[in-house]
Design a protein around this motif. Structure first.
Motif, mmCIF file in Angstrom:
data_model
loop_
_atom_site.group_PDB
_atom_site.id
_atom_site.type_symbol
_atom_site.label_atom_id
_atom_site.label_comp_id
_atom_site.label_asym_id
_atom_site.label_seq_id
_atom_site.Cartn_x
_atom_site.Cartn_y
_atom_site.Cartn_z
ATOM 1 N N PHE A 61 0.692 -1.244 0.037
ATOM 2 C CA PHE A 61 0.110 0.003 0.083
ATOM 3 C C PHE A 61 1.002 1.265 -0.016
ATOM 4 C CE2 PHE A 61 -2.339 3.424 2.101
ATOM 5 C CZ PHE A 61 -3.678 3.435 1.293
ATOM 6 N N PHE A 62 1.895 1.327 0.654
ATOM 7 C CA PHE A 62 2.675 2.403 0.690
ATOM 8 C C PHE A 62 4.034 2.420 -0.025
ATOM 9 C CE2 PHE A 62 0.583 2.490 4.956
ATOM 10 C CZ PHE A 62 0.133 3.796 5.167
ATOM 11 N N LEU A 63 4.736 1.565 0.132
ATOM 12 C CA LEU A 63 5.981 1.553 -0.605
ATOM 13 C C LEU A 63 5.864 1.033 -2.274
ATOM 14 C CD1 LEU A 63 9.212 1.596 -1.276
ATOM 15 C CD2 LEU A 63 8.973 -0.970 -0.419
ATOM 16 N N PHE A 64 5.238 0.169 -2.319
ATOM 17 C CA PHE A 64 5.036 -0.361 -3.652
ATOM 18 C C PHE A 64 4.000 0.438 -4.459
ATOM 19 C CE2 PHE A 64 3.174 -3.324 -7.039
ATOM 20 C CZ PHE A 64 4.413 -3.545 -7.862
ATOM 21 N N ALA A 65 2.912 0.820 -3.884
ATOM 22 C CA ALA A 65 1.989 1.838 -4.617
ATOM 23 C C ALA A 65 2.421 3.088 -5.115
ATOM 24 C CB ALA A 65 0.712 1.883 -3.736
ATOM 25 N N TYR A 66 3.336 3.617 -4.023
ATOM 26 C CA TYR A 66 4.206 4.996 -4.305
ATOM 27 C C TYR A 66 5.019 4.657 -5.611
ATOM 28 C CZ TYR A 66 6.779 8.930 -4.279
ATOM 29 O OH TYR A 66 7.449 10.100 -4.596
ATOM 30 N N SER A 67 5.674 3.653 -5.490
ATOM 31 C CA SER A 67 6.861 3.411 -6.700
ATOM 32 C C SER A 67 6.359 3.417 -7.973
ATOM 33 C CB SER A 67 7.572 1.958 -6.327
ATOM 34 O OG SER A 67 8.150 2.041 -5.158
ATOM 35 N N LEU A 68 5.087 2.679 -7.996
ATOM 36 C CA LEU A 68 4.526 2.592 -9.153
ATOM 37 C C LEU A 68 3.936 3.968 -9.881
ATOM 38 C CD1 LEU A 68 2.096 -0.549 -8.880
ATOM 39 C CD2 LEU A 68 4.130 -0.318 -9.996
ATOM 40 N N LEU A 69 3.235 4.933 -8.758
ATOM 41 C CA LEU A 69 2.634 6.007 -9.238
ATOM 42 C C LEU A 69 3.963 7.040 -9.503
ATOM 43 C CD1 LEU A 69 0.173 7.654 -9.379
ATOM 44 C CD2 LEU A 69 0.599 8.060 -6.906
ATOM 45 N N SER A 70 5.049 6.944 -8.670
ATOM 46 C CA SER A 70 6.177 8.032 -8.934
ATOM 47 C C SER A 70 6.748 7.535 -10.330
ATOM 48 C CB SER A 70 7.141 7.918 -7.992
ATOM 49 O OG SER A 70 8.276 8.695 -8.259
ATOM 50 N N TYR A 71 6.912 6.076 -10.569
ATOM 51 C CA TYR A 71 7.550 5.803 -11.961
ATOM 52 C C TYR A 71 6.483 6.176 -13.090
ATOM 53 C CZ TYR A 71 10.665 3.221 -15.085
ATOM 54 O OH TYR A 71 11.414 2.909 -16.100
ATOM 55 N N ILE A 72 5.318 6.120 -13.024
ATOM 56 C CA ILE A 72 4.495 6.481 -13.967
ATOM 57 C C ILE A 72 4.504 7.935 -14.346
ATOM 58 C CG2 ILE A 72 1.999 7.013 -14.444
ATOM 59 C CD1 ILE A 72 1.175 4.441 -13.232
ATOM 60 N N GLN A 198 4.809 1.003 -19.213
ATOM 61 C CA GLN A 198 3.912 0.958 -20.224
ATOM 62 C C GLN A 198 2.441 1.774 -20.113
ATOM 63 O OE1 GLN A 198 4.368 -1.124 -23.091
ATOM 64 N NE2 GLN A 198 6.386 -1.702 -22.412
ATOM 65 N N ALA A 199 2.046 1.525 -18.656
ATOM 66 C CA ALA A 199 0.933 2.491 -18.608
ATOM 67 C C ALA A 199 0.980 3.867 -18.660
ATOM 68 C CB ALA A 199 0.587 2.257 -16.953
ATOM 69 N N ALA A 200 2.380 4.482 -18.315
ATOM 70 C CA ALA A 200 2.403 5.624 -18.732
ATOM 71 C C ALA A 200 2.517 6.183 -19.939
ATOM 72 C CB ALA A 200 3.878 6.061 -17.677
ATOM 73 N N ASN A 201 2.946 5.247 -21.055
ATOM 74 C CA ASN A 201 3.266 5.520 -22.221
ATOM 75 C C ASN A 201 1.497 5.444 -23.013
ATOM 76 O OD1 ASN A 201 5.931 6.045 -22.519
ATOM 77 N ND2 ASN A 201 6.191 3.727 -22.500
ATOM 78 N N MET A 202 0.756 4.685 -22.383
ATOM 79 C CA MET A 202 -0.501 4.655 -22.889
ATOM 80 C C MET A 202 -1.188 5.873 -22.414
ATOM 81 S SD MET A 202 -1.639 0.571 -21.659
ATOM 82 C CE MET A 202 -3.284 1.021 -22.289
ATOM 83 N N PHE A 203 -1.055 6.366 -21.016
ATOM 84 C CA PHE A 203 -1.751 7.430 -20.550
ATOM 85 C C PHE A 203 -1.097 8.718 -21.262
ATOM 86 C CE2 PHE A 203 -1.935 5.382 -16.117
ATOM 87 C CZ PHE A 203 -3.288 4.658 -16.806
ATOM 88 N N SER A 204 -0.152 8.573 -21.492
ATOM 89 C CA SER A 204 0.504 9.695 -22.369
ATOM 90 C C SER A 204 -0.127 10.050 -23.742
ATOM 91 C CB SER A 204 2.237 9.839 -22.581
ATOM 92 O OG SER A 204 2.680 10.834 -23.084
ATOM 93 N N GLY A 205 -0.272 8.869 -24.481
ATOM 94 C CA GLY A 205 -0.964 9.050 -25.581
ATOM 95 C C GLY A 205 -2.395 9.639 -25.376
ATOM 96 N N TYR A 206 -3.062 8.859 -24.362
ATOM 97 C CA TYR A 206 -4.466 9.313 -24.210
ATOM 98 C C TYR A 206 -4.542 10.926 -23.654
ATOM 99 C CZ TYR A 206 -5.386 4.196 -24.066
ATOM 100 O OH TYR A 206 -5.519 2.915 -24.197
#
Length: 519
Positions: A61-72, A198-206
């Motif tokens: 919830f804290f470490l991994f979720a933040y890592s994902l969000l920050s990397y996006i 990959q999600a970030a690249n998708m979001f960037s296109g959207y």
């Protein structure tokens, strides 16, 4: 909260009492239900005992979720230049030369300059929980500054400093995640971490499609400029949250969301795996690390496949054959979706089988096939689209390599961090000049040698994986290492004291009788 316990350990006629970990008995001692087995394939916490499940969920919830969000956010800020280029930036700034590649080159130059120093800083002086969020705030501000640029020249300087700041994130998060999760947990999380790109690249296109459609010309600002403004605004609150969410390392954590019991368990858990905690990096330790062939042999399969990456040029072909701006931004997101699924499946297979290297080879093969198809080039348009899409099946390669590095270099936290730092330095060094030769802008979308060289790099990656595997096995045999309960190779004396359970027969790996006493 459960009471503290002591363990009575009986070994023949002798019985001794020792302190126990708060979650010493978190190992599953009851058979899994069918529901737990099914859910456990999706996410491993469902297979754990309640105490450990709560602990790992807290990490998630804290470490991994933040890592994902920050990397996006990092990938959004890094890759938005590509979306902006095909959405009006090229025409507005009159970018008709190598400017697109040079934007990436200057970013890569900054990244390679910062990669290793950032790892040294986090190993010697500044906590990751302070360093990474501060770097993120810097690059968020600079990304927004690109929106005000009137020519390519100031963008070169901004991209260099953005790359310098962003160099803290990727190797830093990989080091931190590898310091908290066990082998049965790490593979899928590293894959999800990579999938966030990959999600970030998708979001960037959207995002660019939405911005171009709804914001283009608003307040006299072009749509591509709005993309940089919006990406920067998104980054600021995410960066600020990092000061709270990043827990540093198990032996140095000050995270408020971890109790004293959790912190004690974190240390014992990593001791049980055999993963060494970080220690201050000295010149002597630095020399010792890089006087061994291990880091160099690992960097071959870690880096060489990426030298031939070609999917980022797909949108140039789409634009050249007449697709609209919206479709140029949207169609490549299907490949990102393929990559999301492939990364999750590949990581789960590696966790279930307990090995990384076979699935790394499986990941390289579709990239090789796509490169061969594009080398031919005189194929139907549908085949060109397919070749770019199937390359995304290779997405698990990097996260599996990182998970493998956490395991083969678990004897030294400094090695784990520096190897990834050097790996990224090599990657961005090559990216600073190699695309200019392989994929020159003036040749787009048909390149003379780019796809042929990419195919050669993929073949070399397969060879590199096998070489590193053979060397690792030879070295483990030479050092007399044995396999622990997690499938990792450790010294025989490190089989003792696994979460408080003492081995009395190392050859047969039989444990003493352990009894729990409430105190």
């Amino acid at each position: 909260m459960a009471s503290d316990t002591l363990s009575v350990q009986e070994s023949g006629p002798e019985t001794k009492v020792v302190a126990a970990s708060p979650y010493q008995f978190a190992k599953r001692n009851r058979p899994l239900t069918r529901r737990q087995r099914v859910l456990g394939v999706i996410w491993d916490v469902f297979k754990k005992e309640p105490e450990e499940r709560r602990y790992v969920l807290r990490l998630d919830f804290f470490l991994f979720a933040y890592s994902l969000l920050s990397y996006i956010v990092k990938i959004l800020d890094q890759s938005n230049i590509s979306n902006a280029y095909v959405s009006g930036m090229k025409e507005d700034l009159k970018l008709y030369g190598q400017e697109r590649n040079l934007f990436n080159t200057f970013f890569n130059m900054g990244y390679l300059v910062g990669s290793v120093p950032c790892q040294i800083v986090m190993n010697r002086s500044v906590r990751p929980s302070l360093w990474i969020p501060s770097c993120e705030l810097v690059w968020a501000a600079l990304v927004m500054c690109i929106a005000a640029c009137k020519s390519a020249r100031p963008i070169y300087g901004l991209r260099f400093v953005i790359g310098l700041a962003e160099s803290a994130a990727f190797p830093g998060f990989n080091l931190i995640l590898g310091s908290w999760y066990t082998p049965e947990e790490l593979g899928k999380r590293m894959a999800l971490f990579e999938m966030s790109a990959q999600a970030a690249n998708m979001f960037s296109g959207y995002i660019q499609t939405g911005v171009y459609s709804s914001m283009n010309g608003r307040y006299g600002i072009a749509g591509w400029r709005w993309l940089f403004i919006i990406d920067g605004i998104i980054s600021i609150p995410v960066a600020t949250a990092g000061y709270f969410a990043i827990p540093d390392f198990p032996t140095t954590t000050r995270a408020r969301w971890l109790s004293t019991r959790d912190r004690d368990y974190s240390v014992r858990r990593m001791e049980a795996v055999g993963r060494k905690p970080p220690k201050k990096l000295t010149v002597r330790e630095f020399v010792r690390i890089f006087s061994s062939p291990r880091p160099y042999l690992f960097l071959l399969p870690y880096n060489i496949s990426g030298f031939g990456s070609y999917t980022s040029y797909f949108n140039l072909w789409l634009k050249a054959v007449g697709y609209s701006v919206q479709k140029v931004n949207l169609i490549p997101t299907a490949g990102n979706g393929i990559g999301l699924v492939a990364a999750y499946v590949g990581a789960n297979l590696s966790d279930l089988t307990g090995v990384r290297w076979p699935w790394m080879i499986v990941s390289v093969v579709p990239i090789l096939v796509g490169a061969i198809m594009l080398s031919v080039w005189d194929i139907p348009a549908s085949a060109i689209i397919a070749a770019n899409f199937i390359a995304n099946i290779g997405t698990p390669l990097q996260p599996l390599a990182i998970a493998w590095s956490a395991e083969v270099f678990q004897d030294s936290a400094a090695t784990r961090g520096l190897v990834l730092g050097f790996g990224n330095t090599i990657s961005y060094t090559m990216s600073a000049w190699l695309p200019l030769l392989m994929f020159p802008s003036q040749d787009a979308p048909h390149y003379k040698y780019g796809y042929q060289l990419s195919a050669a790099f993929q073949a070399a990656a397969i060879v590199g994986i096998l070489i590193f595997l053979l060397f690792t096995k030879w070295e483990q045999k030479k050092l007399g290492l044995v396999k622990n309960d997690y499938g990792l190779m450790v010294r025989p004396d490190e089989l003792d004291d696994r979460l408080g359970v003492v081995e009395v027969n190392r050859d047969e790996k039989t444990a003493t009788v352990v009894k729990e006493i409430e105190v």
